[in-house]
Design an enzyme around this catalytic site. Structure first.
Site, PDB file in Angstrom:
ATOM      1  N   LYS A 115       0.831  -1.206   0.000  1.00 29.21           N
ATOM      2  CA  LYS A 115       0.000   0.000   0.000  1.00 29.21           C
ATOM      3  C   LYS A 115       0.870   1.263   0.000  1.00 29.21           C
ATOM      4  O   LYS A 115       0.527   2.259  -0.632  1.00 29.21           O
ATOM      5  CB  LYS A 115      -0.948   0.008   1.213  1.00 29.21           C
ATOM      6  CG  LYS A 115      -2.014  -1.076   1.168  1.00 29.21           C
ATOM      7  CD  LYS A 115      -3.066  -0.724   0.157  1.00 29.21           C
ATOM      8  CE  LYS A 115      -4.122  -1.705  -0.206  1.00 29.21           C
ATOM      9  NZ  LYS A 115      -4.127  -3.071   0.084  1.00 29.21           N
ATOM     10  N   LYS A 197      -5.323 -15.866 -11.464  1.00 28.47           N
ATOM     11  CA  LYS A 197      -6.688 -16.189 -11.070  1.00 28.47           C
ATOM     12  C   LYS A 197      -7.568 -14.955 -11.161  1.00 28.47           C
ATOM     13  O   LYS A 197      -7.063 -13.840 -11.264  1.00 28.47           O
ATOM     14  CB  LYS A 197      -6.716 -16.803  -9.677  1.00 28.47           C
ATOM     15  CG  LYS A 197      -5.886 -16.091  -8.644  1.00 28.47           C
ATOM     16  CD  LYS A 197      -6.019 -16.749  -7.295  1.00 28.47           C
ATOM     17  CE  LYS A 197      -5.571 -15.790  -6.219  1.00 28.47           C
ATOM     18  NZ  LYS A 197      -6.141 -16.015  -4.930  1.00 28.47           N
ATOM     19  N   LYS A 200      -6.938 -11.822  -8.981  1.00 29.11           N
ATOM     20  CA  LYS A 200      -5.702 -11.080  -9.203  1.00 29.11           C
ATOM     21  C   LYS A 200      -5.705 -10.357 -10.551  1.00 29.11           C
ATOM     22  O   LYS A 200      -4.833  -9.567 -10.845  1.00 29.11           O
ATOM     23  CB  LYS A 200      -4.498 -12.025  -9.163  1.00 29.11           C
ATOM     24  CG  LYS A 200      -4.152 -12.477  -7.766  1.00 29.11           C
ATOM     25  CD  LYS A 200      -3.303 -11.410  -7.057  1.00 29.11           C
ATOM     26  CE  LYS A 200      -3.270 -11.612  -5.541  1.00 29.11           C
ATOM     27  NZ  LYS A 200      -2.679 -12.885  -5.171  1.00 29.11           N
TER      28      LYS A 200
END
Ligand code: TRP
Length: 334
Positions: A115, A197, A200
């Site tokens: 982040k 996937k 993601k």
């Protein structure tokens, strides 16, 4: 609630639409777990403030994520479904736990570092203590089992460390929470572009959302990558074909899957036909969930009733825990 049942707790972020990966990776497990365990499922609206300080759309997002989870089969009579900010005991426990969390270990958290990289202009203290808040969510109900994906493993490890520290310093109050996935391998739902996937995926077209309309589902599936097919019997499937079969196994009948497997093995497969079939079955699967979520979302009276009941039950459980915490810590002056 049955006191002998083990306690399960999980949090749901109210950011982004629910997709097929969330469904098979998490929500479907919640629906199964709610029958056998004492479950708390919570919409993590306070957590979302760490990265989404603009709250203009928050209410709408909370309503949507609740509606989507209810449409998938979470039963508010069986599980306690609530919103984090409605349970102020969460914040109280979070404050107490913050004294047990070291800045050094928080700074090392992978999600925090990610982040910081993504939003270097908003490295707030809430972001740093995100795992402490998550620990508060879990141990507020003295939950031992937390159905989450691999991406939450580090947060759970930190939760166990905070619990150990608390128990060591003040006495045994909390069980050490463990990741839990119903005794099965966590199902990964592959994306439609053959890379990674669904969750993601950065490519909108590679992910199927439970809110997608029939036309969009059809379009996304028909665009999925294929090739001209195997040229020799027994040839191994390339990744993107394996993915298509995997998706088919989730929503089509075993007979349908077997029919296309046989066609592949004999080099007679027509991917156009396979994708047409997959799209039809996917629409049959997603369509009813989408319609149900839509109608629940329109019914704000119902959603508010669910939230209010959930908050009441969650606060009962929370206040018992806080009483134990305060006794253990000696914060009982009268
Ligand atoms: N951090 C979790 C996520 O990103 C959401 C969450 C918040 C959570 N509180 C929780 C998960 C408590 C499990 C238990 O998905």
């Amino acid at each position: 609630m049955d006191k002998k049942k083990q306690i399960v707790m999980s949090g749901i972020r109210p950011t982004g639409f629910l997709h097929l990966g969330n469904y098979f990776g998490a929500v479907r497990n919640y629906v199964r777990l709610q029958q056998e365990y004492s479950c708390f499922f919570m919409v993590a609206d306070l957590h979302s403030l760490t990265t989404h300080p603009d709250t203009a759309l928050l209410k709408q997002q909370v309503f949507r994520v609740l509606a989507e989870n209810l449409a998938c089969g979470i039963d508010p009579e069986q599980a306690v479904l609530y919103c984090q900010s409605h349970v102020p005991e969460t914040a109280e426990l979070y404050l107490l736990l913050n004294m047990l969390a070291y800045v050094g270990e928080l700074e090392k958290t992978v999600t925090f570092k990610d982040k910081v990289r993504q939003h270097p202009d908003n490295v707030n203290a809430g972001l740093l203590t995100y795992p402490v808040l998550q620990t508060a969510d879990i141990i507020l109900h003295r939950a031992a089992l937390v159905p989450v994906g691999k991406d939450q493993e580090q947060h759970l490890e930190m939760a166990r460390n905070f619990v150990k520290r608390f128990n060591h310093r003040y006495g045994d109050v909390f069980p050490e929470p463990q990741a839990f996935n119903f005794g099965e391998e966590l199902l990964k739902v592959p994306s439609l572009d053959g890379t990674g996937k669904m969750s993601k995926s950065e490519n909108q077209y590679a992910t199927l959302y439970l809110a997608d309309n029939d036309e969009l589902i059809q379009k996304k599936i028909m665009r999925a990558k294929t090739d001209s097919g195997p040229t020799s019997p027994g040839a191994p499937k390339p990744d993107y074909i394996v993915n298509l079969f995997q998706l088919m196994k989730l929503v089509s009948t075993p007979e349908t899957v077997a029919q296309f497997e046989a066609a592949y093995d004999s080099c007679g497969i027509r991917y156009g036909d396979m994708k047409t079939q997959l799209a039809a079955d996917m629409i049959r699967f997603i369509g009813p969930i989408r319609e149900k979520a839509h109608s629940i979302q329109q019914d704000s009276d119902y959603l508010q009733k669910v939230m209010r009941n959930g908050a009441q039950k969650a606060r009962e459980s929370a206040s018992q825990t806080l009483q134990l915490v305060k006794e253990a810590m000696g914060l009982t002056y009268y």
